[in-house]
Write an enzyme that holds these catalytic residues in place. Sequence first.
Site, PDB file in Angstrom:
ATOM      1  N   HIS A  62      -3.513   5.090  43.095  1.00 19.79           N
ATOM      2  CA  HIS A  62      -4.721   5.900  43.106  1.00 19.79           C
ATOM      3  C   HIS A  62      -4.603   7.074  44.059  1.00 19.79           C
ATOM      4  O   HIS A  62      -5.096   8.190  43.690  1.00 19.79           O
ATOM      5  CB  HIS A  62      -6.083   5.250  43.272  1.00 19.79           C
ATOM      6  CG  HIS A  62      -6.611   4.546  42.298  1.00 19.79           C
ATOM      7  ND1 HIS A  62      -7.113   5.041  41.220  1.00 19.79           N
ATOM      8  CD2 HIS A  62      -7.048   2.975  42.158  1.00 19.79           C
ATOM      9  CE1 HIS A  62      -7.684   4.293  40.253  1.00 19.79           C
ATOM     10  NE2 HIS A  62      -7.724   3.158  40.770  1.00 19.79           N
ATOM     11  N   GLY A  78     -10.518  -4.101  44.564  1.00 20.82           N
ATOM     12  CA  GLY A  78      -9.879  -3.142  45.295  1.00 20.82           C
ATOM     13  C   GLY A  78     -10.623  -1.699  45.168  1.00 20.82           C
ATOM     14  O   GLY A  78     -11.249  -1.637  43.960  1.00 20.82           O
ATOM     15  N   HIS A 120      -1.651  -0.973  43.029  1.00 16.71           N
ATOM     16  CA  HIS A 120      -2.478  -0.416  41.998  1.00 16.71           C
ATOM     17  C   HIS A 120      -3.689   0.574  42.765  1.00 16.71           C
ATOM     18  O   HIS A 120      -3.579   1.742  42.537  1.00 16.71           O
ATOM     19  CB  HIS A 120      -3.665  -1.421  41.657  1.00 16.71           C
ATOM     20  CG  HIS A 120      -4.865  -0.858  40.543  1.00 16.71           C
ATOM     21  ND1 HIS A 120      -4.749  -1.098  39.314  1.00 16.71           N
ATOM     22  CD2 HIS A 120      -5.889  -0.140  41.047  1.00 16.71           C
ATOM     23  CE1 HIS A 120      -5.520  -0.633  38.957  1.00 16.71           C
ATOM     24  NE2 HIS A 120      -6.393  -0.031  39.823  1.00 16.71           N
ATOM     25  N   GLU A 121      -4.018   0.220  44.061  1.00 15.70           N
ATOM     26  CA  GLU A 121      -4.798   0.957  45.141  1.00 15.70           C
ATOM     27  C   GLU A 121      -4.035   2.326  45.669  1.00 15.70           C
ATOM     28  O   GLU A 121      -4.353   3.254  45.806  1.00 15.70           O
ATOM     29  CB  GLU A 121      -5.504   0.280  46.092  1.00 15.70           C
ATOM     30  CG  GLU A 121      -6.571  -0.739  45.651  1.00 15.70           C
ATOM     31  CD  GLU A 121      -7.351  -0.171  44.372  1.00 15.70           C
ATOM     32  OE1 GLU A 121      -8.077   0.803  44.650  1.00 15.70           O
ATOM     33  OE2 GLU A 121      -7.930  -1.266  43.656  1.00 15.70           O
ATOM     34  N   GLN A 136     -11.634   7.055  44.193  1.00 20.34           N
ATOM     35  CA  GLN A 136     -12.568   6.610  43.194  1.00 20.34           C
ATOM     36  C   GLN A 136     -13.942   6.989  43.598  1.00 20.34           C
ATOM     37  O   GLN A 136     -15.155   6.701  42.741  1.00 20.34           O
ATOM     38  CB  GLN A 136     -12.251   5.124  43.011  1.00 20.34           C
ATOM     39  CG  GLN A 136     -10.907   4.768  42.248  1.00 20.34           C
ATOM     40  CD  GLN A 136     -10.753   3.364  42.236  1.00 20.34           C
ATOM     41  OE1 GLN A 136     -10.425   2.567  43.221  1.00 20.34           O
ATOM     42  NE2 GLN A 136     -11.181   2.847  41.089  1.00 20.34           N
ATOM     43  N   CYS A 186      -9.791  -1.670  36.027  1.00 16.10           N
ATOM     44  CA  CYS A 186     -10.066  -0.736  37.131  1.00 16.10           C
ATOM     45  C   CYS A 186     -11.378  -0.289  37.174  1.00 16.10           C
ATOM     46  O   CYS A 186     -12.197  -0.029  35.977  1.00 16.10           O
ATOM     47  CB  CYS A 186      -9.023   0.462  36.946  1.00 16.10           C
ATOM     48  SG  CYS A 186      -9.308   2.051  38.287  1.00 16.10           S
ATOM     49  N   LEU A 187     -11.961  -0.115  38.394  1.00 18.75           N
ATOM     50  CA  LEU A 187     -13.564   0.215  38.560  1.00 18.75           C
ATOM     51  C   LEU A 187     -13.761   1.784  37.849  1.00 18.75           C
ATOM     52  O   LEU A 187     -14.720   1.760  37.621  1.00 18.75           O
ATOM     53  CB  LEU A 187     -14.064   0.226  39.821  1.00 18.75           C
ATOM     54  CG  LEU A 187     -14.155  -1.372  40.494  1.00 18.75           C
ATOM     55  CD1 LEU A 187     -14.469  -1.359  41.923  1.00 18.75           C
ATOM     56  CD2 LEU A 187     -14.833  -2.402  39.671  1.00 18.75           C
TER      57      LEU A 187
END
Length: 170
Positions: free
Chosen positions: A138, A45, A134-135, A50, A92-93
Site C-alpha cells: 500500500h 492490517g 500487503h500493507e 487507506q 483489503c479494507l
Amino acid sequence: MIRPILIHPDPRLKKICDAVDDLSDERRALADDMLQSMYDAPGIGLAAPQVGVLERLIVLDCVKDVDPEPLVMFNPELLHSSDDLNTYEEGCLSIPEQFAEVTRPADVRVAWIDLNGNPQERDFGGLWATCVQHEIDHLNGKLFIDYLGPMKRQMMTRKSQKMKRERARG
C-alpha cells in the site's frame, strides 16, 4: 477516533508514500486512530494511505481475537524475502467483501521505527508475513488486485466502484 477508509478506486491508493521524518504526537495519534479503525472495520492490517494520509505508516494485528498484538510500523522496509512461497486468500479494507488468492514470499524480515522512535527488526512468517507485505505494498501504491490477471482485476474494480456509489448514496 475511527477514520473513514478509502475505497478503491481512489487515486490516493495508487500513490507512493513519503517517509516519516519525525514522530510527532500527531503521528502517534494517527497510529492510534488507524488501530481503532482497523479493529472496527474489522481487519488485520491498515496502511496510512487507506485513511488518506500519504505517509509510510502501517498497523497490523494478526491475532487480534485471541491476545491482541498490535504493531505500529513507521517507515517499514523489507530487508529479506524467502524463496519459499505461500498462497493466502487476501482481502483489503479498501476493496470490501472481495477476496483472491495471492502468492507471496512465505517469510520476510522487516525493519521499521516503533512508536518510541526505536529501530526494530523482526522475522515474520505465515499470515504475519503476508499481512506485512500487503500493507507495505500500500505504501508503494500497490493493491493486492495488482497481482491478479487483468480480467479478475477489472471485475473486482467494477464491484468496488459499484459499492462505492451505493455507499455515497447512503
